[in-house]
Design a protein around this motif. Structure first.
Motif, PDB file in Angstrom:
ATOM      1  N   MET A 178       0.823  -1.207   0.000  1.00  0.00           N
ATOM      2  CA  MET A 178       0.000   0.000   0.000  1.00  0.00           C
ATOM      3  C   MET A 178       0.861   1.263   0.000  1.00  0.00           C
ATOM      4  O   MET A 178       0.542   2.240  -0.681  1.00  0.00           O
ATOM      5  CB  MET A 178      -0.929   0.001   1.216  1.00  0.00           C
ATOM      6  CG  MET A 178      -1.955  -1.118   1.219  1.00  0.00           C
ATOM      7  SD  MET A 178      -2.970  -1.164  -0.288  1.00  0.00           S
ATOM      8  CE  MET A 178      -3.805   0.405  -0.174  1.00  0.00           C
ATOM      9  N   ILE A 234       2.454   1.646  -3.597  1.00  0.00           N
ATOM     10  CA  ILE A 234       1.510   2.104  -4.630  1.00  0.00           C
ATOM     11  C   ILE A 234       1.096   3.553  -4.370  1.00  0.00           C
ATOM     12  O   ILE A 234       0.905   4.333  -5.312  1.00  0.00           O
ATOM     13  CB  ILE A 234       0.273   1.176  -4.712  1.00  0.00           C
ATOM     14  CG1 ILE A 234      -0.475   1.454  -6.021  1.00  0.00           C
ATOM     15  CG2 ILE A 234      -0.656   1.344  -3.531  1.00  0.00           C
ATOM     16  CD1 ILE A 234      -1.547   0.437  -6.316  1.00  0.00           C
ATOM     17  N   SER A 235       0.998   3.925  -3.098  1.00  0.00           N
ATOM     18  CA  SER A 235       0.669   5.315  -2.755  1.00  0.00           C
ATOM     19  C   SER A 235       1.781   6.255  -3.224  1.00  0.00           C
ATOM     20  O   SER A 235       1.503   7.337  -3.772  1.00  0.00           O
ATOM     21  CB  SER A 235       0.460   5.433  -1.250  1.00  0.00           C
ATOM     22  OG  SER A 235       0.239   6.770  -0.890  1.00  0.00           O
ATOM     23  N   GLU A 258       1.621   6.580  -7.039  1.00  0.00           N
ATOM     24  CA  GLU A 258       0.503   7.456  -7.399  1.00  0.00           C
ATOM     25  C   GLU A 258       0.842   8.919  -7.121  1.00  0.00           C
ATOM     26  O   GLU A 258       0.577   9.801  -7.941  1.00  0.00           O
ATOM     27  CB  GLU A 258      -0.729   7.035  -6.590  1.00  0.00           C
ATOM     28  CG  GLU A 258      -1.994   7.782  -6.965  1.00  0.00           C
ATOM     29  CD  GLU A 258      -3.183   7.316  -6.148  1.00  0.00           C
ATOM     30  OE1 GLU A 258      -4.166   8.083  -6.085  1.00  0.00           O
ATOM     31  OE2 GLU A 258      -3.126   6.211  -5.563  1.00  0.00           O
ATOM     32  N   CYS A 273      -3.427   3.509 -10.891  1.00  0.00           N
ATOM     33  CA  CYS A 273      -2.900   3.360  -9.521  1.00  0.00           C
ATOM     34  C   CYS A 273      -4.032   3.335  -8.505  1.00  0.00           C
ATOM     35  O   CYS A 273      -4.034   2.513  -7.573  1.00  0.00           O
ATOM     36  CB  CYS A 273      -1.946   4.502  -9.191  1.00  0.00           C
ATOM     37  SG  CYS A 273      -0.382   4.456 -10.092  1.00  0.00           S
ATOM     38  N   GLU A 328      -5.093   0.327  -6.023  1.00  0.00           N
ATOM     39  CA  GLU A 328      -5.114   0.580  -4.584  1.00  0.00           C
ATOM     40  C   GLU A 328      -6.444   0.124  -3.973  1.00  0.00           C
ATOM     41  O   GLU A 328      -6.470  -0.513  -2.911  1.00  0.00           O
ATOM     42  CB  GLU A 328      -4.893   2.073  -4.317  1.00  0.00           C
ATOM     43  CG  GLU A 328      -4.725   2.414  -2.843  1.00  0.00           C
ATOM     44  CD  GLU A 328      -4.434   3.893  -2.624  1.00  0.00           C
ATOM     45  OE1 GLU A 328      -4.333   4.291  -1.456  1.00  0.00           O
ATOM     46  OE2 GLU A 328      -4.316   4.636  -3.614  1.00  0.00           O
ATOM     47  N   LYS A 375      -7.242  -2.949  -1.194  1.00  0.00           N
ATOM     48  CA  LYS A 375      -7.928  -2.648   0.065  1.00  0.00           C
ATOM     49  C   LYS A 375      -9.181  -3.497   0.273  1.00  0.00           C
ATOM     50  O   LYS A 375      -9.527  -3.828   1.408  1.00  0.00           O
ATOM     51  CB  LYS A 375      -8.343  -1.170   0.094  1.00  0.00           C
ATOM     52  CG  LYS A 375      -7.202  -0.191   0.324  1.00  0.00           C
ATOM     53  CD  LYS A 375      -7.739   1.230   0.296  1.00  0.00           C
ATOM     54  CE  LYS A 375      -6.627   2.252   0.529  1.00  0.00           C
ATOM     55  NZ  LYS A 375      -7.129   3.645   0.403  1.00  0.00           N
ATOM     56  N   LYS A 383      -1.329  -9.657  -3.756  1.00  0.00           N
ATOM     57  CA  LYS A 383      -0.928  -8.254  -3.844  1.00  0.00           C
ATOM     58  C   LYS A 383       0.224  -8.017  -4.815  1.00  0.00           C
ATOM     59  O   LYS A 383       0.210  -7.065  -5.598  1.00  0.00           O
ATOM     60  CB  LYS A 383      -0.549  -7.738  -2.451  1.00  0.00           C
ATOM     61  CG  LYS A 383      -1.732  -7.636  -1.505  1.00  0.00           C
ATOM     62  CD  LYS A 383      -1.311  -7.088  -0.149  1.00  0.00           C
ATOM     63  CE  LYS A 383      -2.498  -6.966   0.784  1.00  0.00           C
ATOM     64  NZ  LYS A 383      -2.107  -6.455   2.118  1.00  0.00           N
TER      65      LYS A 383
END
Length: 343
Positions: free
Chosen positions: A252, A255-256, A259, A314, A318, A322, A328
């Motif tokens: 997470m 990927i954050s 983004e 993205c 995400e 979640k 993943k």
């Protein structure tokens, strides 16, 4: 093929070979390997006579052979070091290819009194000796040493030694914190340590000092990933993503960060189109000018529509991570595949 730890162990046992090929990203670490062998084989008083260094970017095979064939002066051994040996790289011009072919043959007849050490640096942190066909061939006639990252405990200890060698003590907790933030390359580590020592000016080094001066190494990795995407280098981008996931296992967060990087490129592209120059952008984001130059260069490789689509991909990934029980890592790799499909 061996690593630095094994090399140290063999040298301590006085098991020193006739020739070595050193390779890796960290030239400071490689130089330590060279010094380890030199200091254990060549008398210090005869160093000027029995230790020869040749520039691998300009030397010829005749230079190398002449240096190796000359008898040692008042000693049993002589050492010849060829630094940054361009002819060892996998892809070279015809001149360097000829030198490599001559070296490959010559190593079988190297005089017993000569220790020949040749080293070269990888261009990319995803390179390794197994990908280099020349190294594979040389491994049959010479000892190949791959200077990969040090194991954690040794790495932290060595970072402490960098500060101590500059007359500055650093606490173990702060040294570990610094080591995790800085890029794992001792040429860079020494420069960053110098910067912190000068900044603290005799005061005790704290985590706040480190935060002020050192960017997170994970941020550098994400920047590299975006750069590979902008250059359409899919295979290297996937390798780097897998490396990031293996190192941190924080899907997470990664990927954050990806983004947010695309979002920043989108914002910078708008600012550039509105007439802001690099200095204006650097001031707005509080970033060094050379970093902003790289970001603007990345921006120029995407149009607005592409950047919007990349942010959407993205965000979709995400949300999947979640709300569902998907694999993943596989989902992240699929995200990267979809990113490369954006036209």
């Amino acid at each position: 093929m061996i690593d630095f730890d094994v090399l140290e162990s063999e040298v301590k046992k006085n098991k020193i070979e006739n020739s070595y090929i050193f390779c890796g990203l960290d030239e400071e670490l490689i130089k330590e390997g060279v010094d380890l062998i030199i200091n254990n084989t060549i008398d210090k008083s005869l160093m000027d006579l029995n230790y020869i260094r040749l520039d691998g970017l300009t030397t010829s095979f005749d230079d190398i052979m002449n240096a190796c064939e000359t008898m040692p002066f008042m000693g049993d051994k002589k050492a010849v070091v060829i630094y940054r040996a361009a002819f060892l790289k996998d892809k070279t011009d015809s001149s360097n290819t000829n030198i490599y072919n001559e070296i490959l043959k010559y190593l079988k007849d190297l005089p017993p009194y000569t220790i020949l050490i040749m080293y070269f640096l990888f261009n990319d942190k995803r390179d390794n000796p197994k990908k280099n066909n020349k190294i594979k061939s040389l491994d049959k006639v010479s000892k190949v040493v791959y200077f990969d990252r040090l194991k954690k405990d040794r790495y932290y200890k060595k970072v402490e030694e960098v500060f101590k060698s500059n007359g500055k003590e650093i606490g173990k907790i702060e040294a570990k914190y610094f080591a995790e933030k800085v890029q794992n390359n001792f040429d860079i580590i020494k420069r960053e340590a110098d910067k912190i020592i000068a900044y603290t000016n005799g005061k005790q080094i704290t985590k706040k000092d480190i935060d002020k001066l050192i960017a997170n190494s994970s941020e550098d990795d994400i920047f590299d990933l975006i750069d590979l995407i902008s250059q359409r280098k899919a295979e290297k981008a996937i390798d780097l993503l897998d490396e990031l996931l293996f190192k941190s296992d924080q899907h997470m967060l990664i990927i954050s960060n990806i983004e947010n990087n695309f979002k920043r490129l989108y914002e910078i592209k708008i600012l550039s189109q509105n007439g802001l120059n690099i200095n204006d952008i650097a001031s707005k984001y509080k970033l060094p000018t050379f970093i902003c130059e790289k970001l603007v260069n990345q921006c120029n490789k995407f149009n607005m529509k592409q950047l919007q689509k990349l942010m959407e991909i993205c965000l979709e990934t995400e949300n999947k991570l979640k709300t569902s029980g998907v694999d993943k890592t596989m989902e992240m790799e699929l995200m990267l595949f979809n990113i490369f499909m954006v036209k």
